[in-house]
Design an enzyme around this catalytic site. Structure first.
Site, PDB file in Angstrom:
ATOM      1  N   HIS A  30      -8.267  -4.690  -0.816  1.00 58.02           N
ATOM      2  CA  HIS A  30      -7.054  -3.955  -0.483  1.00 58.02           C
ATOM      3  C   HIS A  30      -6.245  -4.759   0.524  1.00 58.02           C
ATOM      4  O   HIS A  30      -6.603  -4.855   1.696  1.00 58.02           O
ATOM      5  CB  HIS A  30      -7.394  -2.578   0.083  1.00 58.02           C
ATOM      6  N   SER A  44       0.835  -1.204   0.000  1.00 59.20           N
ATOM      7  CA  SER A  44       0.000   0.000   0.000  1.00 59.20           C
ATOM      8  C   SER A  44       0.874   1.260   0.000  1.00 59.20           C
ATOM      9  O   SER A  44       1.673   1.445  -0.910  1.00 59.20           O
ATOM     10  CB  SER A  44      -0.957  -0.046   1.198  1.00 59.20           C
ATOM     11  N   ASP A 104     -10.347  -3.571  -5.605  1.00 63.52           N
ATOM     12  CA  ASP A 104      -9.830  -2.791  -4.469  1.00 63.52           C
ATOM     13  C   ASP A 104     -10.687  -1.543  -4.311  1.00 63.52           C
ATOM     14  O   ASP A 104     -10.698  -0.674  -5.190  1.00 63.52           O
ATOM     15  CB  ASP A 104      -8.369  -2.413  -4.724  1.00 63.52           C
TER      16      ASP A 104
END
Length: 452
Positions: free
Chosen positions: A403, A234, A372
């Site tokens: 995610h 991320s 996501d």
């Protein structure tokens, strides 16, 4: 006899007997002749059940197929080798049957549960004093087995926003990497660990690479023979890609880089992050609330009277922080000022890895999930475009995963080890094999040249 002989009385008696005898039958007929109300209720119930099932099917995305991930790459020796050496790239990813096709549930499970039955790897915490007085920390985990190529390989790992080595998804991945012969160094984002106080008026930001660079330099000096596999999750994906692209020297001893579920451009993402599509505005609010709690837990180190704060950071920014409902507001009022940016636009442009990706020359795998909810599909044009121009880049896009979810499991309960965990290690193993084969081929060519 008189009674029988009384015709009138007999008629009345017959009617009375008939009425008495027929009363239960009349009631029964009445019950059978008035089914309208229960039928209506049954229809309503059936319609309600159908509606609920429809909503469940739509929300859980049950009709979505399972398939291998979409791959974007240029035909080259490296890409052909990866397709042969990484079965997960060509095999369909099958999430848990009931809920695994919902990107929201995958994301929520990652965010709240992390991983079920996650292991507890044992490591040593290291402390580094930065030039501005900040104290950076990372955790070091030694390998638990010999690597498949027999070399000394260290994974340098950068977690997601406000995350650290104690997060369950990091623990699970580290344990798996250790068992595959990798040493792991995991950065703890500045200010993320609740038991580590800030020693300067600064905490981690979206694209600051200082702490990650300090950890990498420590590894290079402590283990001069080791080679590096760079991994970012991320926000960590943005940091590691920016770090590698900042200077060519940062790519020395780096075998490859893997970025998972990053957004590539904060400037382009900020508009989509304020939209309610896929509940992104709600996720934005939740992450902003978490960031506020972290910042306020360090309010004395950041806003105290004894602190020499950045000139642009004022006490009024603390009051604005209390009312912030989005990450953009927090970034504008607080985060960008740690590094002296004049505007939010300048901060996002300079700190996003998008402008550095084309400077990365080591093998680079970028992974995102099509469902996501945090990364808008328009942002995926960045890795797609990059993979069309650079032979060292492969973009992997599975249909499901949310995610940082990518859970696997038969029906309801997911396995602690995820598709993502296995893919990163499998890719790293393949790159190590690729580099070993290249070195052996070059050695053979050198011997042949010497003989000639």
């Amino acid at each position: 006899d008189p009674i029988i002989g009384s015709g009138g009385d007999c008629g009345h008696l017959e009617r009375a007997c008939w009425t008495y005898a027929s009363a239960p039958q009349i009631k029964m007929n009445a019950m059978l002749e008035t089914p309208e109300l229960p039928a209506v209720f049954d229809g309503v119930k059936l319609a309600a059940v159908a509606a609920v099932l429809y909503v469940i099917v739509r929300c859980l995305n049950l009709k979505s197929p399972t398939a291998p991930p979409d791959l974007y790459f240029q035909d080259s020796g490296l890409s052909r080798f990866l397709l042969k050496s990484c079965p997960l790239l060509t095999k369909e990813y099958i999430p848990p049957l009931i809920w695994g096709k919902s990107g929201h549930i995958q994301t929520a499970l990652y965010g709240k549960m992390g991983r079920v039955r996650s292991p507890h790897p044992y490591g040593h915490r290291k402390f580094i004093t930065m030039s501005d007085g900040a104290t950076s920390t990372f955790d070091l985990f030694e390998p638990l087995a010999e690597h498949c190529v027999g070399d000394d390989i260290t994974m340098v790992i950068c977690p997601g926003i406000a995350n650290h080595s104690e997060k369950q998804y990091i623990r699970t991945f580290v344990d798996y990497a250790q068992k595959n012969g990798y040493r792991c160094a995991v950065l703890n984002h500045l200010g993320a660990l609740p038991n580590i106080e800030l020693t300067s008026p600064r905490m981690f930001t979206y694209g600051c690479t200082w702490e990650f660079g300090a950890m990498v330099n420590y590894i290079k000096k402590t283990y001069p023979l080791t080679q590096l596999v760079v991994v970012g999750f991320s926000l960590g994906g943005n940091i590691v890609c920016k770090y590698l692209g900042e200077t060519q020297a940062n790519q020395e001893k780096v075998l490859c880089c893997v970025s998972v579920c990053q957004g590539y451009s904060a400037l382009r993402a900020q508009e989509t992050f304020m939209q309610w599509d896929q509940c992104r505005r709600f996720y934005n609010f939740l992450m902003a609330d978490n960031m506020k709690k972290i910042i306020l837990s360090h309010r004395q180190a950041l806003f105290g009277d004894h602190v020499k704060k950045p000139q642009s950071l004022e006490d009024t920014d603390l009051s604005r922080l209390y009312t912030a409902t989005s990450l953009m507001q927090i970034d504008d009022n607080v985060m960008r000022k740690f590094h002296g940016y004049n505007s939010l636009k300048e901060y996002y442009e300079e700190e996003s890895c998008m402008r550095y990706l084309h400077r990365i020359y080591v093998p680079l795998m970028l992974v995102n999930a099509a469902d996501d909810p945090l990364v808008h599909e328009s942002l995926l044009t960045i890795p797609k475009s990059l993979s069309e121009k650079r032979e060292n880049v492969m973009f992997v896009l599975p249909l499901h995963g949310g995610h940082l979810g990518f859970f696997e499991g038969s029906v309801l309960f997911p396995e602690p080890l995820t598709w993502m965990d296995k893919l990163v290690v499998e890719y790293a193993n393949a790159i190590c094999q690729w580099e070993r084969n290249k070195s052996q081929c070059s050695d053979t060519e050198q011997v042949e040249a010497d003989l000639e």
